[in-house]
Design a protein around this motif. Structure first.
Motif, PDB file in Angstrom:
ATOM      1  N   ALA A  20      32.958  42.198  34.217  1.00  0.00           N
ATOM      2  CA  ALA A  20      32.556  41.072  35.062  1.00  0.00           C
ATOM      3  C   ALA A  20      32.645  39.791  34.229  1.00  0.00           C
ATOM      4  CB  ALA A  20      31.138  41.262  35.582  1.00  0.00           C
ATOM      5  N   VAL A  21      33.171  38.744  34.855  1.00  0.00           N
ATOM      6  CA  VAL A  21      33.339  37.463  34.168  1.00  0.00           C
ATOM      7  C   VAL A  21      32.693  36.372  35.014  1.00  0.00           C
ATOM      8  CG1 VAL A  21      35.004  35.791  33.272  1.00  0.00           C
ATOM      9  CG2 VAL A  21      35.534  38.235  33.180  1.00  0.00           C
ATOM     10  N   LYS A  22      31.876  35.549  34.332  1.00  0.00           N
ATOM     11  CA  LYS A  22      31.241  34.411  35.002  1.00  0.00           C
ATOM     12  C   LYS A  22      31.028  33.305  33.976  1.00  0.00           C
ATOM     13  CE  LYS A  22      27.189  32.883  37.511  1.00  0.00           C
ATOM     14  NZ  LYS A  22      25.853  33.216  37.971  1.00  0.00           N
ATOM     15  N   ASN A  23      31.634  32.154  34.249  1.00  0.00           N
ATOM     16  CA  ASN A  23      31.466  30.992  33.373  1.00  0.00           C
ATOM     17  C   ASN A  23      31.656  31.327  31.891  1.00  0.00           C
ATOM     18  OD1 ASN A  23      30.789  29.595  35.718  1.00  0.00           O
ATOM     19  ND2 ASN A  23      28.605  29.966  35.417  1.00  0.00           N
ATOM     20  N   GLU A  24      32.736  31.989  31.584  1.00  0.00           N
ATOM     21  CA  GLU A  24      33.089  32.356  30.209  1.00  0.00           C
ATOM     22  C   GLU A  24      32.196  33.441  29.616  1.00  0.00           C
ATOM     23  OE1 GLU A  24      35.234  30.035  27.955  1.00  0.00           O
ATOM     24  OE2 GLU A  24      35.937  28.896  29.672  1.00  0.00           O
ATOM     25  N   GLU A  25      31.171  33.898  30.352  1.00  0.00           N
ATOM     26  CA  GLU A  25      30.361  35.029  29.900  1.00  0.00           C
ATOM     27  C   GLU A  25      31.038  36.297  30.418  1.00  0.00           C
ATOM     28  OE1 GLU A  25      25.933  37.027  30.329  1.00  0.00           O
ATOM     29  OE2 GLU A  25      26.253  34.995  31.073  1.00  0.00           O
ATOM     30  N   ILE A  26      31.186  37.281  29.548  1.00  0.00           N
ATOM     31  CA  ILE A  26      31.903  38.507  29.905  1.00  0.00           C
ATOM     32  C   ILE A  26      30.984  39.705  29.684  1.00  0.00           C
ATOM     33  CG2 ILE A  26      33.876  39.976  29.370  1.00  0.00           C
ATOM     34  CD1 ILE A  26      35.321  37.424  28.406  1.00  0.00           C
ATOM     35  N   TYR A  27      30.935  40.557  30.695  1.00  0.00           N
ATOM     36  CA  TYR A  27      30.169  41.800  30.627  1.00  0.00           C
ATOM     37  C   TYR A  27      31.149  42.962  30.713  1.00  0.00           C
ATOM     38  CZ  TYR A  27      27.209  45.665  32.233  1.00  0.00           C
ATOM     39  OH  TYR A  27      26.596  46.882  32.377  1.00  0.00           O
ATOM     40  N   THR A  52      33.363  37.255  38.945  1.00  0.00           N
ATOM     41  CA  THR A  52      34.593  37.973  39.249  1.00  0.00           C
ATOM     42  C   THR A  52      34.524  39.315  38.547  1.00  0.00           C
ATOM     43  OG1 THR A  52      35.818  35.910  39.414  1.00  0.00           O
ATOM     44  CG2 THR A  52      37.093  37.896  39.019  1.00  0.00           C
ATOM     45  N   VAL A  53      34.923  40.386  39.252  1.00  0.00           N
ATOM     46  CA  VAL A  53      34.770  41.736  38.718  1.00  0.00           C
ATOM     47  C   VAL A  53      36.101  42.476  38.735  1.00  0.00           C
ATOM     48  CG1 VAL A  53      33.730  43.998  39.195  1.00  0.00           C
ATOM     49  CG2 VAL A  53      32.341  41.941  39.355  1.00  0.00           C
ATOM     50  N   ALA A  54      36.339  43.249  37.675  1.00  0.00           N
ATOM     51  CA  ALA A  54      37.438  44.219  37.637  1.00  0.00           C
ATOM     52  C   ALA A  54      36.802  45.586  37.390  1.00  0.00           C
ATOM     53  CB  ALA A  54      38.429  43.874  36.539  1.00  0.00           C
ATOM     54  N   LEU A  74      37.011  40.662  43.504  1.00  0.00           N
ATOM     55  CA  LEU A  74      37.055  41.988  42.905  1.00  0.00           C
ATOM     56  C   LEU A  74      38.496  42.465  42.786  1.00  0.00           C
ATOM     57  CD1 LEU A  74      35.751  44.819  42.131  1.00  0.00           C
ATOM     58  CD2 LEU A  74      35.883  45.329  44.576  1.00  0.00           C
ATOM     59  N   HIS A  75      38.819  43.017  41.630  1.00  0.00           N
ATOM     60  CA  HIS A  75      40.062  43.771  41.474  1.00  0.00           C
ATOM     61  C   HIS A  75      39.670  45.174  41.046  1.00  0.00           C
ATOM     62  CE1 HIS A  75      44.102  45.011  40.658  1.00  0.00           C
ATOM     63  NE2 HIS A  75      43.627  45.585  39.566  1.00  0.00           N
ATOM     64  N   THR A  76      40.291  46.170  41.653  1.00  0.00           N
ATOM     65  CA  THR A  76      39.964  47.546  41.324  1.00  0.00           C
ATOM     66  C   THR A  76      41.224  48.390  41.275  1.00  0.00           C
ATOM     67  OG1 THR A  76      38.582  49.445  41.949  1.00  0.00           O
ATOM     68  CG2 THR A  76      39.488  48.129  43.746  1.00  0.00           C
ATOM     69  N   GLY A  77      41.160  49.428  40.459  1.00  0.00           N
ATOM     70  CA  GLY A  77      42.293  50.336  40.377  1.00  0.00           C
ATOM     71  C   GLY A  77      42.421  51.160  41.641  1.00  0.00           C
ATOM     72  N   ASN A  91      34.064  39.047  53.629  1.00  0.00           N
ATOM     73  CA  ASN A  91      34.980  37.992  53.146  1.00  0.00           C
ATOM     74  C   ASN A  91      35.046  37.892  51.624  1.00  0.00           C
ATOM     75  OD1 ASN A  91      35.763  37.163  55.773  1.00  0.00           O
ATOM     76  ND2 ASN A  91      33.828  36.053  55.951  1.00  0.00           N
ATOM     77  N   ILE A  92      35.014  39.042  50.951  1.00  0.00           N
ATOM     78  CA  ILE A  92      35.170  39.087  49.507  1.00  0.00           C
ATOM     79  C   ILE A  92      36.659  39.283  49.214  1.00  0.00           C
ATOM     80  CG2 ILE A  92      34.548  40.299  47.373  1.00  0.00           C
ATOM     81  CD1 ILE A  92      32.180  38.904  48.774  1.00  0.00           C
ATOM     82  N   THR A  93      37.204  38.506  48.297  1.00  0.00           N
ATOM     83  CA  THR A  93      38.604  38.653  47.906  1.00  0.00           C
ATOM     84  C   THR A  93      38.754  39.935  47.105  1.00  0.00           C
ATOM     85  OG1 THR A  93      38.840  36.257  47.802  1.00  0.00           O
ATOM     86  CG2 THR A  93      40.522  37.569  46.678  1.00  0.00           C
ATOM     87  N   VAL A  94      39.634  40.834  47.575  1.00  0.00           N
ATOM     88  CA  VAL A  94      39.827  42.131  46.928  1.00  0.00           C
ATOM     89  C   VAL A  94      41.315  42.369  46.693  1.00  0.00           C
ATOM     90  CG1 VAL A  94      39.512  44.631  47.107  1.00  0.00           C
ATOM     91  CG2 VAL A  94      37.826  43.095  48.117  1.00  0.00           C
ATOM     92  N   THR A  95      41.633  42.774  45.473  1.00  0.00           N
ATOM     93  CA  THR A  95      42.975  43.276  45.174  1.00  0.00           C
ATOM     94  C   THR A  95      42.794  44.656  44.568  1.00  0.00           C
ATOM     95  OG1 THR A  95      42.963  42.217  42.992  1.00  0.00           O
ATOM     96  CG2 THR A  95      44.012  41.004  44.796  1.00  0.00           C
ATOM     97  N   TYR A  96      43.758  45.528  44.810  1.00  0.00           N
ATOM     98  CA  TYR A  96      43.635  46.888  44.287  1.00  0.00           C
ATOM     99  C   TYR A  96      45.002  47.481  44.043  1.00  0.00           C
ATOM    100  CZ  TYR A  96      44.450  48.216  49.177  1.00  0.00           C
ATOM    101  OH  TYR A  96      44.972  48.364  50.437  1.00  0.00           O
ATOM    102  N   ASP A  97      45.015  48.495  43.160  1.00  0.00           N
ATOM    103  CA  ASP A  97      46.252  49.166  42.800  1.00  0.00           C
ATOM    104  C   ASP A  97      46.547  50.340  43.717  1.00  0.00           C
ATOM    105  OD1 ASP A  97      46.500  47.412  40.639  1.00  0.00           O
ATOM    106  OD2 ASP A  97      45.379  48.741  39.320  1.00  0.00           O
ATOM    107  N   GLY A  98      45.518  50.999  44.228  1.00  0.00           N
ATOM    108  CA  GLY A  98      45.720  52.171  45.087  1.00  0.00           C
ATOM    109  C   GLY A  98      44.517  52.393  45.971  1.00  0.00           C
ATOM    110  N   SER A  99      44.711  53.212  46.984  1.00  0.00           N
ATOM    111  CA  SER A  99      43.606  53.507  47.896  1.00  0.00           C
ATOM    112  C   SER A  99      43.008  54.867  47.554  1.00  0.00           C
ATOM    113  CB  SER A  99      44.098  53.519  49.341  1.00  0.00           C
ATOM    114  OG  SER A  99      44.847  54.688  49.581  1.00  0.00           O
ATOM    115  N   SER A 100      41.989  55.247  48.285  1.00  0.00           N
ATOM    116  CA  SER A 100      41.322  56.514  48.012  1.00  0.00           C
ATOM    117  C   SER A 100      42.238  57.697  48.265  1.00  0.00           C
ATOM    118  CB  SER A 100      40.057  56.632  48.855  1.00  0.00           C
ATOM    119  OG  SER A 100      40.385  56.568  50.225  1.00  0.00           O
ATOM    120  N   ASN A 101      43.271  57.550  49.109  1.00  0.00           N
ATOM    121  CA  ASN A 101      44.194  58.662  49.329  1.00  0.00           C
ATOM    122  C   ASN A 101      44.848  59.092  48.022  1.00  0.00           C
ATOM    123  OD1 ASN A 101      43.739  58.710  52.053  1.00  0.00           O
ATOM    124  ND2 ASN A 101      45.475  57.412  52.556  1.00  0.00           N
TER     125      ASN A 101
END
Length: 140
Positions: A20-27, A52-54, A74-77, A91-101
């Motif tokens: 997770a990234v927020k204002n240059e702080e990274i978790y 923002t979360v990955a 959010l970006h997720t694999g 209305n959360i922006t989401v990008t992903y590499d694959g679905s649960s299938n």
């Protein structure tokens, strides 16, 4: 560099499960499930507001926690269809590499590989790649 690119890069370079990234702080966390989210909420409940979360794998429980605490992107694999639908409704922006299938397909082939054994592993790997490509095209 944008926060989402930073989070995605850290996720892959450090083999993390959650960033997770927020204002240059990274978790960064290497734990599974909702544990990374809950631990950060316990430490600083306001951190996720506007963050923002990955994530490697996102299910509905994680999605609900992230929305409740104000994540903006959010970006997720891999993401479950329920989580994707929930995040879209919020209305959360989401990008992903694959679905649960594709995720369930990988679990099934790991199980199949254990049953068949190593002498037929090339067959199982070719079959997995073939079916995985079909799922990838179906998800788009």
């Amino acid at each position: 560099m944008t926060d989402i690119i930073t989070a995605k890069n850290i996720l892959s370079q450090q083999n993390a499960t959650f960033v997770a990234v927020k204002n240059e702080e990274i978790y960064i966390s290497h734990k599974r499930g909702v544990t990374p989210i809950i631990e950060k909420i316990d430490e600083n409940s306001a951190f996720f507001s506007g963050a923002t979360v990955a994530d490697k794998v996102t299910g509905k429980a994680a999605a609900m926690l992230l929305v409740k605490y104000g994540v903006k992107e959010l970006h997720t694999g891999v993401i479950s269809r329920n989580a994707l639908s929930f995040l879209a409704d919020k209305n959360i922006t989401v990008t992903y590499d694959g679905s649960s299938n594709l995720f369930h397909l990988r679990i099934y082939f790991n199980y199949l590989f254990r049953i068949i054994g190593h002498k037929n592993r090339h067959f199982v790997l070719h079959l997995y790649k073939y079916i995985a490509n079909i799922f990838k095209f179906a998800d788009k």
